[in-house]
Write a protein that holds these residues in place. Structure first.
Motif, PDB file in Angstrom:
ATOM      1  N   VAL A  37       0.830  -1.208   0.000  1.00 54.32           N
ATOM      2  CA  VAL A  37       0.000   0.000   0.000  1.00 54.32           C
ATOM      3  C   VAL A  37       0.863   1.256   0.000  1.00 54.32           C
ATOM      4  CG1 VAL A  37      -1.649   1.317   1.381  1.00 54.32           C
ATOM      5  CG2 VAL A  37      -1.959  -1.127   1.096  1.00 54.32           C
ATOM      6  N   ASN A  38       1.981   1.232   0.700  1.00 48.81           N
ATOM      7  CA  ASN A  38       2.812   2.428   0.862  1.00 48.81           C
ATOM      8  C   ASN A  38       3.899   2.585  -0.185  1.00 48.81           C
ATOM      9  OD1 ASN A  38       1.489   3.388   3.124  1.00 48.81           O
ATOM     10  ND2 ASN A  38       2.658   2.071   4.477  1.00 48.81           N
ATOM     11  N   ARG A  39       3.999   1.657  -1.113  1.00 47.92           N
ATOM     12  CA  ARG A  39       5.087   1.697  -2.101  1.00 47.92           C
ATOM     13  C   ARG A  39       5.094   3.015  -2.881  1.00 47.92           C
ATOM     14  NH1 ARG A  39       4.522  -3.294  -4.715  1.00 47.92           N
ATOM     15  NH2 ARG A  39       5.698  -4.082  -2.966  1.00 47.92           N
ATOM     16  N   HIS A  40       3.950   3.496  -3.321  1.00 46.93           N
ATOM     17  CA  HIS A  40       3.912   4.740  -4.093  1.00 46.93           C
ATOM     18  C   HIS A  40       4.245   5.947  -3.228  1.00 46.93           C
ATOM     19  CE1 HIS A  40      -0.148   4.738  -2.366  1.00 46.93           C
ATOM     20  NE2 HIS A  40      -0.142   6.033  -2.574  1.00 46.93           N
ATOM     21  N   GLN A  41       3.890   5.917  -1.953  1.00 51.27           N
ATOM     22  CA  GLN A  41       4.220   7.031  -1.063  1.00 51.27           C
ATOM     23  C   GLN A  41       5.716   7.126  -0.827  1.00 51.27           C
ATOM     24  OE1 GLN A  41       1.785   6.239   2.365  1.00 51.27           O
ATOM     25  NE2 GLN A  41       0.105   7.465   1.566  1.00 51.27           N
ATOM     26  N   VAL A  42       6.370   5.994  -0.695  1.00 53.55           N
ATOM     27  CA  VAL A  42       7.824   5.972  -0.525  1.00 53.55           C
ATOM     28  C   VAL A  42       8.493   6.514  -1.783  1.00 53.55           C
ATOM     29  CG1 VAL A  42       9.822   4.462  -0.246  1.00 53.55           C
ATOM     30  CG2 VAL A  42       7.772   4.084   1.139  1.00 53.55           C
ATOM     31  N   TRP A  43       8.023   6.067  -2.942  1.00 49.20           N
ATOM     32  CA  TRP A  43       8.601   6.528  -4.205  1.00 49.20           C
ATOM     33  C   TRP A  43       8.422   8.041  -4.367  1.00 49.20           C
ATOM     34  CZ3 TRP A  43       6.610   8.660  -8.750  1.00 49.20           C
ATOM     35  CH2 TRP A  43       7.492   8.682  -9.824  1.00 49.20           C
ATOM     36  N   LEU A  44       7.214   8.540  -4.090  1.00 49.02           N
ATOM     37  CA  LEU A  44       6.981   9.979  -4.215  1.00 49.02           C
ATOM     38  C   LEU A  44       7.797  10.775  -3.205  1.00 49.02           C
ATOM     39  CD1 LEU A  44       3.130  10.070  -4.852  1.00 49.02           C
ATOM     40  CD2 LEU A  44       4.949  10.650  -6.454  1.00 49.02           C
TER      41      LEU A  44
END
Length: 62
Positions: A37-44
Protein backbone atom coordinates in the motif's frame (compact mmCIF):
# COMPACT_ATOMS: atom_id res chain seq x y z
CA UNK A 1 -20.69 -30.17 -5.15
CA UNK A 2 -20.26 -26.84 -3.34
CA UNK A 3 -20.95 -23.45 -4.76
CA UNK A 4 -18.61 -20.49 -4.74
CA UNK A 5 -20.89 -18.68 -2.31
CA UNK A 6 -20.74 -21.49 0.22
CA UNK A 7 -16.95 -21.59 -0.06
CA UNK A 8 -16.56 -17.87 0.58
CA UNK A 9 -18.97 -17.57 3.50
CA UNK A 10 -18.24 -18.51 7.07
CA UNK A 11 -21.14 -19.67 9.19
CA UNK A 12 -24.78 -18.84 8.86
CA UNK A 13 -24.58 -15.06 9.00
CA UNK A 14 -23.07 -14.76 5.51
CA UNK A 15 -19.77 -13.17 6.55
CA UNK A 16 -16.74 -13.88 4.40
CA UNK A 17 -14.27 -16.44 5.61
CA UNK A 18 -10.69 -15.47 6.38
CA UNK A 19 -8.92 -12.98 8.56
CA UNK A 20 -10.69 -9.72 9.27
CA UNK A 21 -8.17 -6.99 10.24
CA UNK A 22 -10.94 -5.06 12.03
CA UNK A 23 -11.72 -7.87 14.50
CA UNK A 24 -10.57 -7.28 18.06
CA UNK A 25 -9.29 -4.25 19.91
CA UNK A 26 -6.92 -3.02 17.22
CA UNK A 27 -6.49 -3.09 13.45
CA UNK A 28 -3.74 -5.47 12.36
CA UNK A 29 -2.28 -5.47 8.85
CA UNK A 30 0.56 -7.69 7.70
CA UNK A 31 3.94 -6.20 6.79
CA UNK A 32 3.56 -7.29 3.15
CA UNK A 33 0.17 -5.58 2.86
CA UNK A 34 1.56 -2.40 4.43
CA UNK A 35 4.50 -2.30 2.03
CA UNK A 36 2.26 -2.89 -0.98
CA UNK A 37 0.00 0.00 0.00
CA UNK A 38 2.81 2.43 0.86
CA UNK A 39 5.09 1.70 -2.10
CA UNK A 40 3.91 4.74 -4.09
CA UNK A 41 4.22 7.03 -1.06
CA UNK A 42 7.82 5.97 -0.53
CA UNK A 43 8.60 6.53 -4.20
CA UNK A 44 6.98 9.98 -4.21
CA UNK A 45 8.85 10.90 -1.03
CA UNK A 46 12.15 10.05 -2.71
CA UNK A 47 11.23 12.09 -5.80
CA UNK A 48 10.28 15.05 -3.58
CA UNK A 49 13.58 14.84 -1.71
CA UNK A 50 15.56 14.87 -4.97
CA UNK A 51 13.57 17.81 -6.31
CA UNK A 52 14.20 19.69 -3.07
CA UNK A 53 17.92 18.99 -3.36
CA UNK A 54 17.99 20.28 -6.94
CA UNK A 55 16.02 23.41 -6.01
CA UNK A 56 18.37 24.07 -3.09
CA UNK A 57 21.43 23.73 -5.35
CA UNK A 58 19.91 26.06 -7.94
CA UNK A 59 18.86 28.61 -5.33
CA UNK A 60 22.00 28.70 -3.18
CA UNK A 61 24.59 27.53 -5.71
CA UNK A 62 25.78 24.61 -3.59
Amino acid sequence: MTSVVSMTTDGEDGERAGRNPFDGDRIEVSEAEMQAVNRHQVWLGRVKRRLDEVATRLTYGR
